[in-house]
Enzyme design. Structure first.
Site, PDB file in Angstrom:
ATOM      1  N   ASP A  34       0.877  -1.178   0.000  1.00 22.27           N
ATOM      2  CA  ASP A  34       0.000   0.000   0.000  1.00 22.27           C
ATOM      3  C   ASP A  34       0.904   1.214   0.000  1.00 22.27           C
ATOM      4  O   ASP A  34       2.094   1.118   0.313  1.00 22.27           O
ATOM      5  CB  ASP A  34      -0.921   0.002   1.243  1.00 22.27           C
ATOM      6  CG  ASP A  34      -2.170   0.873   1.038  1.00 22.27           C
ATOM      7  OD1 ASP A  34      -2.021   2.105   0.951  1.00 22.27           O
ATOM      8  OD2 ASP A  34      -3.276   0.319   0.948  1.00 22.27           O
ATOM      9  N   TYR A 142     -15.549   8.771 -10.967  1.00 24.54           N
ATOM     10  CA  TYR A 142     -15.278   7.408 -10.477  1.00 24.54           C
ATOM     11  C   TYR A 142     -15.953   6.381 -11.391  1.00 24.54           C
ATOM     12  O   TYR A 142     -15.325   5.408 -11.829  1.00 24.54           O
ATOM     13  CB  TYR A 142     -15.804   7.311  -9.049  1.00 24.54           C
ATOM     14  CG  TYR A 142     -15.722   5.957  -8.395  1.00 24.54           C
ATOM     15  CD1 TYR A 142     -14.500   5.376  -8.054  1.00 24.54           C
ATOM     16  CD2 TYR A 142     -16.890   5.260  -8.047  1.00 24.54           C
ATOM     17  CE1 TYR A 142     -14.445   4.145  -7.408  1.00 24.54           C
ATOM     18  CE2 TYR A 142     -16.833   4.031  -7.398  1.00 24.54           C
ATOM     19  CZ  TYR A 142     -15.611   3.478  -7.083  1.00 24.54           C
ATOM     20  OH  TYR A 142     -15.557   2.263  -6.443  1.00 24.54           O
TER      21      TYR A 142
HETATM   22  P1  NAD Z   1     -10.060   2.139   0.211  1.00 20.58           P
HETATM   23  O1  NAD Z   1      -9.991   3.576  -0.163  1.00 20.58           O
HETATM   24  O2  NAD Z   1     -10.502   1.775   1.577  1.00 20.58           O
HETATM   25  O3  NAD Z   1      -8.638   1.462  -0.020  1.00 20.58           O
HETATM   26  C1  NAD Z   1      -7.838   1.756  -1.126  1.00 20.58           C
HETATM   27  C2  NAD Z   1      -6.399   1.591  -0.699  1.00 20.58           C
HETATM   28  O4  NAD Z   1      -5.590   1.928  -1.828  1.00 20.58           O
HETATM   29  C3  NAD Z   1      -6.002   2.532   0.453  1.00 20.58           C
HETATM   30  O5  NAD Z   1      -5.415   1.812   1.506  1.00 20.58           O
HETATM   31  C4  NAD Z   1      -5.005   3.489  -0.197  1.00 20.58           C
HETATM   32  O6  NAD Z   1      -3.957   3.902   0.679  1.00 20.58           O
HETATM   33  C5  NAD Z   1      -4.467   2.633  -1.351  1.00 20.58           C
HETATM   34  N1  NAD Z   1      -3.915   3.468  -2.408  1.00 20.58           N
HETATM   35  C6  NAD Z   1      -4.396   4.635  -2.896  1.00 20.58           C
HETATM   36  N2  NAD Z   1      -3.568   5.125  -3.837  1.00 20.58           N
HETATM   37  C7  NAD Z   1      -2.547   4.235  -3.948  1.00 20.58           C
HETATM   38  C8  NAD Z   1      -1.372   4.182  -4.746  1.00 20.58           C
HETATM   39  N3  NAD Z   1      -1.078   5.146  -5.631  1.00 20.58           N
HETATM   40  N4  NAD Z   1      -0.559   3.112  -4.611  1.00 20.58           N
HETATM   41  C9  NAD Z   1      -0.836   2.138  -3.726  1.00 20.58           C
HETATM   42  N5  NAD Z   1      -1.928   2.133  -2.925  1.00 20.58           N
HETATM   43  C10 NAD Z   1      -2.762   3.180  -3.044  1.00 20.58           C
HETATM   44  O7  NAD Z   1     -10.944   1.414  -0.887  1.00 20.58           O
HETATM   45  P2  NAD Z   1     -11.712   0.021  -0.755  1.00 20.58           P
HETATM   46  O8  NAD Z   1     -13.084   0.325  -0.285  1.00 20.58           O
HETATM   47  O9  NAD Z   1     -10.885  -0.979  -0.059  1.00 20.58           O
HETATM   48  O10 NAD Z   1     -11.864  -0.334  -2.303  1.00 20.58           O
HETATM   49  C11 NAD Z   1     -10.934  -1.159  -2.962  1.00 20.58           C
HETATM   50  C12 NAD Z   1     -11.368  -1.292  -4.408  1.00 20.58           C
HETATM   51  O11 NAD Z   1     -12.711  -1.786  -4.464  1.00 20.58           O
HETATM   52  C13 NAD Z   1     -11.381   0.023  -5.196  1.00 20.58           C
HETATM   53  O12 NAD Z   1     -11.042  -0.235  -6.534  1.00 20.58           O
HETATM   54  C14 NAD Z   1     -12.829   0.443  -5.129  1.00 20.58           C
HETATM   55  O13 NAD Z   1     -13.186   1.255  -6.218  1.00 20.58           O
HETATM   56  C15 NAD Z   1     -13.518  -0.901  -5.210  1.00 20.58           C
HETATM   57  N6  NAD Z   1     -14.876  -0.859  -4.670  1.00 20.58           N
HETATM   58  C16 NAD Z   1     -15.078  -0.670  -3.335  1.00 20.58           C
HETATM   59  C17 NAD Z   1     -16.373  -0.627  -2.840  1.00 20.58           C
HETATM   60  C18 NAD Z   1     -16.644  -0.419  -1.374  1.00 20.58           C
HETATM   61  O14 NAD Z   1     -17.817  -0.253  -0.996  1.00 20.58           O
HETATM   62  N7  NAD Z   1     -15.651  -0.450  -0.506  1.00 20.58           N
HETATM   63  C19 NAD Z   1     -17.459  -0.781  -3.715  1.00 20.58           C
HETATM   64  C20 NAD Z   1     -17.207  -0.925  -5.077  1.00 20.58           C
HETATM   65  C21 NAD Z   1     -15.906  -0.987  -5.539  1.00 20.58           C
HETATM   66  C1  AKB Z   2     -18.531   4.164  -3.393  1.00 22.48           C
HETATM   67  O1  AKB Z   2     -19.563   4.523  -2.779  1.00 22.48           O
HETATM   68  O2  AKB Z   2     -17.826   4.944  -4.059  1.00 22.48           O
HETATM   69  C2  AKB Z   2     -18.178   2.712  -3.366  1.00 22.48           C
HETATM   70  C3  AKB Z   2     -18.744   2.028  -4.552  1.00 22.48           C
HETATM   71  C4  AKB Z   2     -20.120   1.525  -4.540  1.00 22.48           C
HETATM   72  O3  AKB Z   2     -18.061   1.890  -5.543  1.00 22.48           O
HETATM   73  N1  AKB Z   2     -18.616   2.149  -2.143  1.00 22.48           N
END
Ligand code: NAD
Ligand code: AKB
Length: 315
Positions: A34, A142
């Site tokens: 990370d 996004y």
């Molecule tokens: P998050 O923001 O909690 O975690 C993302 C991580 O990526 C963070 O720890 C951040 O430090 C790291 N990061 C950011 N820039 C970086 C870089 N340049 N190099 C290395 N690491 C970096 O997000 P999440 O909720 O864990 O989501 C993970 C993935 O799942 C994302 O692609 C997100 O779009 C997708 N997603 C999440 C959700 C959700 O509800 N959590 C829903 C749909 C899609």
């Molecule tokens: C957000 O709200 O951006 C995420 C997603 C649904 O991608 N939890």
């Protein structure tokens, strides 16, 4: 022997998925990375490196030094935060994916996982039981980056044979790590505020229905799609996954059953327009047919587990 790289291991999903992958493949075989420090459980439980996924040179070094065979690329800027810095977020979301896809092509990696989102849909998409294949005209930076990402996955598969797997996650609900700046974050924050203060001011309006999924189901689906035989993967962009749909009002009522004095008020902000452009519910029958996707948490069970988990954090 699989050697797995997790990019974004300190985030909401990465902090739990990394531990699950280590259970499955062995602690030493899952390299967690990370741009920021991760939990002790991750940094002390197996290999951990600080890595910026945009640094192609270092990414290449980490992948080749560790003889990586699979990448789970989770780093991204989520919907709410991305609207505050559209061009920077586009850059991070797209360049990082292209770096990983190029790495997979050049080094002939076995497989990559990259999550998409319900954000790929937009205001012209049918909002109830949104089908796998439908109109997709997202109007958030996004959502545009996720839709473009899906197209790149399919392109790299068809053109170069890169085997990537992807899920369009709905809002994910968990208590171990804070949510990362999205529109669905209210459904995590509400549990913390209910336990700490007995009150939550919601940034979405009371009847905003959105699809959500409890983290355990999301992690199981992620590992299942990655482990499925390639012959079962008919969708090379990203699979719809549904979970449960509810509104802030319905979630508040579910919490009130356990904390009767809990109060919710509503003060919608810029994220309301994002939520209004997303589906209310999702049809995930293609994922169920292809590789057996199954949701096991309903609203009641999710609420019980969330309240228990959050309470334990504050003890
Ligand atoms: P998050 O923001 O909690 O975690 C993302 C991580 O990526 C963070 O720890 C951040 O430090 C790291 N990061 C950011 N820039 C970086 C870089 N340049 N190099 C290395 N690491 C970096 O997000 P999440 O909720 O864990 O989501 C993970 C993935 O799942 C994302 O692609 C997100 O779009 C997708 N997603 C999440 C959700 C959700 O509800 N959590 C829903 C749909 C899609
Ligand atoms: C957000 O709200 O951006 C995420 C997603 C649904 O991608 N939890």
């Amino acid at each position: 022997m699989e050697k797995i790289l997790v990019i974004g291991c300190a985030g909401q999903i990465g902090s739990e998925l990394t531990l699950e992958l280590r259970k499955l493949y062995g602690d030493e075989n899952v390299v967690a990375t990370d741009i920021k420090p991760a939990s002790k459980e991750i940094t002390e439980g197996g290999p951990f490196e600080i890595l910026d996924v945009l640094d192609t040179h270092r990414l290449f070094g980490t992948v080749s030094r560790n003889k990586i065979t699979q990448i789970y690329h989770l780093a991204a800027i989520l919907s709410g935060n991305a609207e505050k810095k559209p061009l920077a977020s586009w850059h991070i979301n797209m360049e990082s994916l292209l770096n990983v896809l190029e790495m997979a092509r050049e080094l002939n990696l076995k497989r990559i996982f990259w999550p998409s989102s319900i954000a790929v849909f937009g205001p012209t998409t049918p909002r109830v039981d949104t089908p796998q294949f439908t109109v997709m005209e997202p109007n958030t930076v996004y959502g545009i980056s996720k839709l473009a990402g899906e197209r790149w996955l399919e392109y790299y598969y068809q053109r170069y044979g890169v085997d990537s797997r992807s899920l369009r996650y709905p809002g994910l609900i968990s208590y171990k790590t804070e949510a990362g700046g999205g529109t669905t974050d209210y459904a995590v924050e509400i549990f913390y505020e209910a336990v700490r203060n007995g009150h939550y001011e919601c940034f979405l309006s009371e009847n905003t229905h959105l699809p959500m999924m409890f983290m355990d189901d999301a992690i199981k689906a992620t590992i299942d799609v990655m482990e499925a035989d390639a012959s079962k993967i008919s969708v090379r962009s990203s699979y719809n996954v549904a979970g449960i749909s509810f509104s802030p009002k319905e979630l508040a009522a579910a919490i009130k059953k356990y904390i009767p004095d809990f109060q919710i008020t509503y003060n919608p902000d810029f994220r309301q327009a994002i939520a209004d452009s997303w589906p209310k519910s999702i049809d995930d029958s293609v994922a169920a047919r292809d590789w057996g996707l199954k949701n096991t948490f309903d609203l009641k069970r999710m609420t019980e587990v969330m309240l228990k988990g959050v309470k334990e954090k504050f003890q």
